[in-house]
Motif scaffolding. Structure first.
Motif, PDB file in Angstrom:
ATOM      1  N   MET A   1       0.838  -1.188   0.000  1.00  0.00           N
ATOM      2  CA  MET A   1       0.000   0.000   0.000  1.00  0.00           C
ATOM      3  C   MET A   1       0.874   1.238   0.000  1.00  0.00           C
ATOM      4  N   VAL A   2       0.443   2.256  -0.774  1.00  0.00           N
ATOM      5  CA  VAL A   2       1.104   3.560  -0.753  1.00  0.00           C
ATOM      6  C   VAL A   2       0.133   4.538  -0.109  1.00  0.00           C
ATOM      7  N   GLY A   3       0.517   5.101   1.052  1.00  0.00           N
ATOM      8  CA  GLY A   3      -0.346   6.033   1.771  1.00  0.00           C
ATOM      9  C   GLY A   3      -0.929   5.385   3.014  1.00  0.00           C
ATOM     10  N   TYR A   4      -1.040   6.190   4.079  1.00  0.00           N
ATOM     11  CA  TYR A   4      -1.492   5.617   5.347  1.00  0.00           C
ATOM     12  C   TYR A   4      -2.474   6.523   6.096  1.00  0.00           C
ATOM     13  N   ALA A   5      -2.992   7.551   5.419  1.00  0.00           N
ATOM     14  CA  ALA A   5      -3.928   8.457   6.083  1.00  0.00           C
ATOM     15  C   ALA A   5      -5.346   7.878   6.012  1.00  0.00           C
ATOM     16  N   PHE A   6      -6.337   8.718   5.796  1.00  0.00           N
ATOM     17  CA  PHE A   6      -7.747   8.302   5.875  1.00  0.00           C
ATOM     18  C   PHE A   6      -8.037   7.050   5.046  1.00  0.00           C
ATOM     19  N   MET A   7      -7.749   7.119   3.727  1.00  0.00           N
ATOM     20  CA  MET A   7      -8.045   5.966   2.878  1.00  0.00           C
ATOM     21  C   MET A   7      -7.115   4.798   3.180  1.00  0.00           C
ATOM     22  N   GLY A   8      -5.876   5.085   3.537  1.00  0.00           N
ATOM     23  CA  GLY A   8      -4.969   4.012   3.914  1.00  0.00           C
ATOM     24  C   GLY A   8      -5.472   3.230   5.113  1.00  0.00           C
ATOM     25  N   GLU A   9      -6.030   3.936   6.072  1.00  0.00           N
ATOM     26  CA  GLU A   9      -6.593   3.272   7.248  1.00  0.00           C
ATOM     27  C   GLU A   9      -7.809   2.421   6.874  1.00  0.00           C
ATOM     28  N   ALA A  10      -8.682   2.979   6.028  1.00  0.00           N
ATOM     29  CA  ALA A  10      -9.885   2.244   5.628  1.00  0.00           C
ATOM     30  C   ALA A  10      -9.520   0.996   4.819  1.00  0.00           C
ATOM     31  N   HIS A  11      -8.594   1.144   3.883  1.00  0.00           N
ATOM     32  CA  HIS A  11      -8.179  -0.006   3.081  1.00  0.00           C
ATOM     33  C   HIS A  11      -7.473  -1.046   3.947  1.00  0.00           C
ATOM     34  N   SER A  12      -6.663  -0.595   4.903  1.00  0.00           N
ATOM     35  CA  SER A  12      -5.959  -1.540   5.777  1.00  0.00           C
ATOM     36  C   SER A  12      -6.934  -2.383   6.574  1.00  0.00           C
ATOM     37  N   GLN A  13      -7.989  -1.753   7.076  1.00  0.00           N
ATOM     38  CA  GLN A  13      -8.990  -2.532   7.805  1.00  0.00           C
ATOM     39  C   GLN A  13      -9.589  -3.609   6.913  1.00  0.00           C
ATOM     40  N   ALA A  14      -9.806  -3.272   5.639  1.00  0.00           N
ATOM     41  CA  ALA A  14     -10.363  -4.245   4.707  1.00  0.00           C
ATOM     42  C   ALA A  14      -9.404  -5.410   4.490  1.00  0.00           C
ATOM     43  N   TRP A  15      -8.110  -5.101   4.289  1.00  0.00           N
ATOM     44  CA  TRP A  15      -7.138  -6.179   4.054  1.00  0.00           C
ATOM     45  C   TRP A  15      -6.970  -7.049   5.295  1.00  0.00           C
ATOM     46  N   ARG A  16      -7.082  -6.456   6.492  1.00  0.00           N
ATOM     47  CA  ARG A  16      -7.001  -7.261   7.721  1.00  0.00           C
ATOM     48  C   ARG A  16      -8.170  -8.213   7.854  1.00  0.00           C
ATOM     49  N   THR A  17      -9.315  -7.815   7.289  1.00  0.00           N
ATOM     50  CA  THR A  17     -10.577  -8.508   7.553  1.00  0.00           C
ATOM     51  C   THR A  17     -10.976  -9.494   6.467  1.00  0.00           C
ATOM     52  N   VAL A  18     -10.683  -9.207   5.214  1.00  0.00           N
ATOM     53  CA  VAL A  18     -11.352  -9.868   4.098  1.00  0.00           C
ATOM     54  C   VAL A  18     -11.216 -11.385   4.117  1.00  0.00           C
ATOM     55  N   ASN A  19     -10.017 -11.907   4.399  1.00  0.00           N
ATOM     56  CA  ASN A  19      -9.852 -13.363   4.381  1.00  0.00           C
ATOM     57  C   ASN A  19     -10.366 -14.039   5.644  1.00  0.00           C
ATOM     58  N   ARG A  20     -10.726 -13.242   6.631  1.00  0.00           N
ATOM     59  CA  ARG A  20     -11.317 -13.803   7.840  1.00  0.00           C
ATOM     60  C   ARG A  20     -12.841 -13.872   7.750  1.00  0.00           C
ATOM     61  N   VAL A  21     -13.374 -13.254   6.691  1.00  0.00           N
ATOM     62  CA  VAL A  21     -14.822 -13.213   6.509  1.00  0.00           C
ATOM     63  C   VAL A  21     -15.247 -14.039   5.301  1.00  0.00           C
ATOM     64  N   TYR A  22     -14.500 -13.916   4.217  1.00  0.00           N
ATOM     65  CA  TYR A  22     -14.866 -14.574   2.961  1.00  0.00           C
ATOM     66  C   TYR A  22     -13.882 -15.687   2.623  1.00  0.00           C
ATOM     67  N   ASP A  23     -14.408 -16.748   2.040  1.00  0.00           N
ATOM     68  CA  ASP A  23     -13.590 -17.854   1.533  1.00  0.00           C
ATOM     69  C   ASP A  23     -13.238 -17.542   0.089  1.00  0.00           C
ATOM     70  N   LEU A  24     -11.983 -17.187  -0.174  1.00  0.00           N
ATOM     71  CA  LEU A  24     -11.569 -16.674  -1.476  1.00  0.00           C
ATOM     72  C   LEU A  24     -10.471 -17.551  -2.079  1.00  0.00           C
ATOM     73  N   PRO A  25     -10.283 -17.462  -3.398  1.00  0.00           N
ATOM     74  CA  PRO A  25      -9.280 -18.301  -4.052  1.00  0.00           C
ATOM     75  C   PRO A  25      -7.842 -17.902  -3.738  1.00  0.00           C
ATOM     76  N   VAL A  26      -7.626 -16.689  -3.256  1.00  0.00           N
ATOM     77  CA  VAL A  26      -6.288 -16.253  -2.837  1.00  0.00           C
ATOM     78  C   VAL A  26      -6.410 -15.521  -1.505  1.00  0.00           C
TER      79      VAL A  26
END
Length: 381
Positions: A1-26
């Protein structure tokens, strides 16, 4: 990720969460985050959950163990980072608007088209598409529940710069942001309108206004100062719009009105879109994001009236992975849904949406509104 302010924080939460919620191919591993300030990016990496940090985004491009680059920077760096990442074989997620100019956006589309031939994917982050109620709104319209579309009314109202002593942050500088309320929040309602209706904007007539033309300079690192401290500093020119309004025609015959402003006192994040058709109407309000308002004109006259649809059923888009019926989701979930769709596309070898070409379509509308505001005339797309 490039950037860590508002959108960086929101995107980071998504990356922390996504594989713990959805069963995905990667699976996504949060490897490396880049930011200009060494101390701040180190602190962000620790707080947000990234393995490593760097002050040079080129480190993300050069490493063989990085597969995906997520761009959460101001618009003036989108094109350079995205094109370099795609050329290096990295998948790219880029925040909206895609670029600061149509020319930059076209270059990014060309880079994405070339990369696609090698199986490399690119997506633009119009996250509000991923709010379940918005996706369901699109489905209802596509199923013909509103009949022939006649009107769209779309507004995005905020008030965070109403104080004239609010400092000259990067979002108020054209060379960094591209435009003001028009690109920052107007891009969202442009994309949402085209997404839910399935129609493209074909012509616009607009105006823009800057109400506060000078503001106190921000601190050296670009951070906002307190109003009292800001008042003691010298001032700089605001070079973007505070508000943008325009009318538009859509490719299917509907007409639309748009308003985007960051000067609407009392409105914090007031995005609302209403679509009227020959058989009914639908309305969505971001501040009530688990709901739709639906008017079914095919019912008997004695039963007519807007009714609330609570979009929390497991059969609704994205919601099968979350909570029991009636339990609400929030702003951050759209980013998780965005990450889910991108990882699914990468894993399955399909093209994620919205594509860079879709985002170029929004950029062309933004450009047309600016041209109309300058000339006072109608601009055809």
């Amino acid at each position: 990720m490039v950037g860590y302010a508002f959108m960086g924080e929101a995107h980071s939460q998504a990356w922390r969460t996504v594989n713990r919620v959805y069963d995905l191919p990667v699976r996504a591993r949060m490897s490396l985050i880049a930011g200009r300030d060494k101390a701040n990016v180190a602190a962000a990496a620790d707080r947000l959950g990234w393995d490593e940090h760097t002050t040079d985004w080129r480190d993300l491009i050069s490493r063989d163990d990085i597969d995906l680059v997520d761009i959460c920077t101001p618009g003036d760096s989108h094109a350079e980072i995205a094109c370099a990442a795609l050329a290096a074989g990295k998948h790219v997620l880029c925040e909206k608007p895609l670029a600061n100019t149509v020319e930059e956006a076209r270059a990014m589309v060309a880079a994405a088209d070339t990369a696609r031939e090698r199986g490399v994917r690119a997506m633009c982050g119009f996250t509000y598409r991923r709010v379940p109620a918005v996706t369901f709104m699109r489905r209802l319209i596509a199923d013909g529940r509103l009949g022939d579309l006649r009107h769209v009314r779309a507004v995005y109202l905020q008030d965070w710069i109403t104080d004239p002593e609010f400092p000259l942050v990067w979002r108020l500088q054209k060379d960094k942001a591209g435009s003001g309320a028009l690109g920052d929040i107007g891009a969202h309602i442009i994309d949402m309108t085209q997404f839910v209706t399935g129609q493209a904007i074909t012509g616009v007539s607009g105006l823009t206004e800057t109400f506060v033309r000078e503001r106190p300079l921000a601190s050296a690192d670009g951070a906002a100062l307190g109003a009292a401290k800001a008042a003691e500093t010298s001032k700089g020119q605001v070079t973007v719009d505070d508000a943008a309004l325009f009318i538009a025609r859509l490719s299917g015959g509907a007409v639309a009105t748009f308003e985007a402003t960051r000067m609407a006192t009392g409105r914090k994040n007031g995005l609302r879109i209403e679509v009227n058709g020959t058989k009914g109407s639908l309305a969505f309000d971001l501040e009530r994001l688990n709901e739709l308002e639906f008017y079914d004109a095919t019912l008997p006259g004695t039963e007519l009236g807007f009714r609330r649809i609570l979009v929390t059923e497991p059969e609704h888009p994205y919601l099968s992975a979350w909570w029991p019926t009636g339990h609400l989701i929030g702003y951050e979930h759209g980013f998780t849904h965005q990450a889910r769709d991108l990882l699914e596309a990468i894993g399955n070898g399909t093209d994620p949406l919205p594509s860079f070409a879709d985002a170029l379509g929004v950029q062309l509308v933004l450009d047309a509104v600016e041209k109309s505001a300058e000339t006072g005339g109608w601009v055809q797309l």
